[in-house]
Design a protein around this motif. Sequence first.
Motif, mmCIF file in Angstrom:
data_model
loop_
_atom_site.group_PDB
_atom_site.id
_atom_site.type_symbol
_atom_site.label_atom_id
_atom_site.label_comp_id
_atom_site.label_asym_id
_atom_site.label_seq_id
_atom_site.Cartn_x
_atom_site.Cartn_y
_atom_site.Cartn_z
ATOM 1 N N ARG A 70 0.835 -1.203 0.000
ATOM 2 C CA ARG A 70 0.000 0.000 0.000
ATOM 3 C C ARG A 70 0.867 1.250 0.000
ATOM 4 N NH1 ARG A 70 -5.375 -1.174 1.577
ATOM 5 N NH2 ARG A 70 -5.635 -3.241 2.503
ATOM 6 N N TYR A 71 0.261 2.327 -0.479
ATOM 7 C CA TYR A 71 0.897 3.642 -0.365
ATOM 8 C C TYR A 71 0.057 4.494 0.562
ATOM 9 C CZ TYR A 71 2.424 8.374 -1.252
ATOM 10 O OH TYR A 71 2.869 9.668 -1.078
ATOM 11 N N LEU A 72 0.684 5.021 1.618
ATOM 12 C CA LEU A 72 0.008 5.874 2.590
ATOM 13 C C LEU A 72 0.336 7.327 2.279
ATOM 14 C CD1 LEU A 72 -0.045 3.077 3.970
ATOM 15 C CD2 LEU A 72 0.297 4.236 6.146
ATOM 16 N N ASP A 73 -0.663 8.070 1.857
ATOM 17 C CA ASP A 73 -0.512 9.495 1.554
ATOM 18 C C ASP A 73 -0.741 10.288 2.839
ATOM 19 O OD1 ASP A 73 -0.491 12.050 0.616
ATOM 20 O OD2 ASP A 73 -2.092 11.774 -0.859
ATOM 21 N N LEU A 74 0.300 10.966 3.328
ATOM 22 C CA LEU A 74 0.196 11.689 4.594
ATOM 23 C C LEU A 74 -0.599 12.973 4.469
ATOM 24 C CD1 LEU A 74 3.721 11.184 6.203
ATOM 25 C CD2 LEU A 74 1.718 9.696 6.191
ATOM 26 N N ASN A 75 -0.967 13.366 3.256
ATOM 27 C CA ASN A 75 -1.833 14.530 3.083
ATOM 28 C C ASN A 75 -3.288 14.205 3.427
ATOM 29 O OD1 ASN A 75 0.086 16.480 2.121
ATOM 30 N ND2 ASN A 75 0.192 15.303 0.215
ATOM 31 N N LYS A 76 -3.608 12.926 3.523
ATOM 32 C CA LYS A 76 -4.962 12.527 3.898
ATOM 33 C C LYS A 76 -5.126 12.639 5.403
ATOM 34 C CE LYS A 76 -5.795 9.449 -0.029
ATOM 35 N NZ LYS A 76 -6.188 8.082 -0.447
ATOM 36 N N ALA A 80 -2.619 11.641 8.852
ATOM 37 C CA ALA A 80 -1.865 12.814 9.310
ATOM 38 C C ALA A 80 -1.129 12.567 10.617
ATOM 39 C CB ALA A 80 -2.801 14.016 9.457
ATOM 40 N N ALA A 81 -1.594 11.605 11.418
ATOM 41 C CA ALA A 81 -0.939 11.325 12.701
ATOM 42 C C ALA A 81 0.504 10.867 12.521
ATOM 43 C CB ALA A 81 -1.727 10.262 13.461
ATOM 44 N N LEU A 160 6.391 12.689 2.740
ATOM 45 C CA LEU A 160 4.944 12.886 2.658
ATOM 46 C C LEU A 160 4.188 11.601 2.389
ATOM 47 C CD1 LEU A 160 4.908 16.189 0.557
ATOM 48 C CD2 LEU A 160 4.742 15.937 3.030
ATOM 49 N N GLY A 161 4.870 10.475 2.506
ATOM 50 C CA GLY A 161 4.189 9.208 2.278
ATOM 51 C C GLY A 161 5.042 8.037 2.728
ATOM 52 N N TYR A 162 4.408 6.880 2.769
ATOM 53 C CA TYR A 162 5.103 5.632 3.118
ATOM 54 C C TYR A 162 4.584 4.507 2.241
ATOM 55 C CZ TYR A 162 6.888 7.751 7.427
ATOM 56 O OH TYR A 162 7.529 8.557 8.326
ATOM 57 N N HIS A 240 -4.808 -1.087 12.047
ATOM 58 C CA HIS A 240 -5.113 -0.736 10.653
ATOM 59 C C HIS A 240 -5.953 0.537 10.581
ATOM 60 C CE1 HIS A 240 -5.523 -1.849 6.351
ATOM 61 N NE2 HIS A 240 -4.458 -2.599 6.633
ATOM 62 N N ASN A 241 -5.536 1.558 11.333
ATOM 63 C CA ASN A 241 -6.266 2.827 11.355
ATOM 64 C C ASN A 241 -5.909 3.751 10.199
ATOM 65 O OD1 ASN A 241 -7.589 2.086 13.692
ATOM 66 N ND2 ASN A 241 -6.160 3.130 15.053
ATOM 67 N N PHE A 242 -5.004 3.346 9.360
ATOM 68 C CA PHE A 242 -4.568 4.198 8.255
ATOM 69 C C PHE A 242 -5.427 3.949 7.013
ATOM 70 C CE2 PHE A 242 -1.966 0.358 8.428
ATOM 71 C CZ PHE A 242 -2.173 -0.180 7.173
ATOM 72 N N GLU A 243 -5.266 4.832 6.050
ATOM 73 C CA GLU A 243 -5.934 4.698 4.749
ATOM 74 C C GLU A 243 -4.855 4.618 3.682
ATOM 75 O OE1 GLU A 243 -8.884 7.273 1.767
ATOM 76 O OE2 GLU A 243 -8.564 7.893 3.852
ATOM 77 N N GLY A 244 -4.787 3.482 3.011
ATOM 78 C CA GLY A 244 -3.739 3.297 2.008
ATOM 79 C C GLY A 244 -4.254 2.610 0.769
ATOM 80 N N GLU A 245 -3.894 3.140 -0.376
ATOM 81 C CA GLU A 245 -4.323 2.528 -1.634
ATOM 82 C C GLU A 245 -3.385 1.378 -2.002
ATOM 83 O OE1 GLU A 245 -1.970 5.476 -4.782
ATOM 84 O OE2 GLU A 245 -4.154 5.541 -4.619
ATOM 85 N N ILE A 246 -3.948 0.308 -2.514
ATOM 86 C CA ILE A 246 -3.161 -0.852 -2.914
ATOM 87 C C ILE A 246 -2.498 -0.567 -4.264
ATOM 88 C CG2 ILE A 246 -3.254 -3.299 -3.542
ATOM 89 C CD1 ILE A 246 -5.635 -3.596 -1.685
ATOM 90 N N TYR A 247 -1.179 -0.693 -4.308
ATOM 91 C CA TYR A 247 -0.494 -0.506 -5.587
ATOM 92 C C TYR A 247 0.125 -1.809 -6.093
ATOM 93 C CZ TYR A 247 4.027 -0.311 -3.106
ATOM 94 O OH TYR A 247 5.142 -0.604 -2.343
#
Length: 352
Positions: A70-76, A80-81, A160-162, A240-247
């Motif tokens: 997954r890619y975690l966008d920290l702008n979401k 943000a935490a 800005l991401g992980y 799993h509190n994050f929001e990440g799109e599957i790439y």
Amino acid sequence: MKRLFLTITIAICGLLTAVSVQAQETLRERIARRQNQQSADPQLSVRAQIKNQSQTQEIGNAPWMREIYRYLDLNKEKNAALYYPVTPIGSRSNLFTLIFNQLLAGNLTVYEYRIDGVEIFTDEYKRTAKDILDGFEILYREENGKFIVENVDMPSNEVLGYYIKEAWYFDKNNSVVDVKPLAICPVMFRQDDFGDGSTRYPMFWVPYENIRPYAARMPIMTSSLNNASTQTINDFFVKHNFEGEIYKATNVRDMSLAQLFPDVAERKKEEKKIESQLKQFNDSLWVVNDSIIAARAMATANNKKGKSKKATTGNASNSGGSVETPNRAAVQKEAQQQKSSPTRSMRNRNRN
């Protein structure tokens, strides 16, 4: 005779003094060596190390497992935490600052991010703190063999991401589907030379189990409505509190979704399909009770009844007609239509 005795006495005193000086120097060297060893070792107690080992989830013998990238966008907002505070405030810092400080202290081993994005945790791909500092042009100074980076020079604002790799697997001991974070990679964004855009630079891979002891002691604030730090960074990932799109999902050809589906719409469709498959596998482990199916059917019938009332209220008031309500037979018929064939749990399947 007196002269000979005096000479022997002086010689003995000199020898004792030399031995004493040598012993003192050896003691100093021993203390210095111990201090160097202590500073190089991870700053974790034995109890913390044992606890970290006990929390390690063994997935090698899992009968079902699927690896997801997954890619975690920290702008979401939901992620943000992991970004704030950008600059450390007291004992609080963001995830990258935590990782980077442990890397500089020699407590973490990081591995090269390959062009194909595959993480390989072998000595061949190990990267030192100096490799990272020089490779990403981060200002530092070296003192007594240690690398010092000032807070203003730490590029935490540019991360800005992980990328995160996780394993969805069936835990046969507890008969549940569980999720285990496997590795994490900070992603830096830097402006192009002409300033008309930014480029994504993955920095390095870190096995999550190496970060977990430190993440479990770092509190974070996860809500703007509740400013208390009620979770740790480790809780954030485990729950799993994050929001990440599957790439990417591990596949035989080892290709990402972008390679398999060049069309953006098709790629998004496949991403939703993978999410649905993960959820469906978890749901299929449990038997749905008949009473639950009947309750769902009743709720569906009531919803239809409410819609029918709303749609015919005007006509009923003008013509004096009444709204037809579903009888018990209709509800039972609805329940029978919704009831699917019994699904046995994974535990029952394994017994057969």
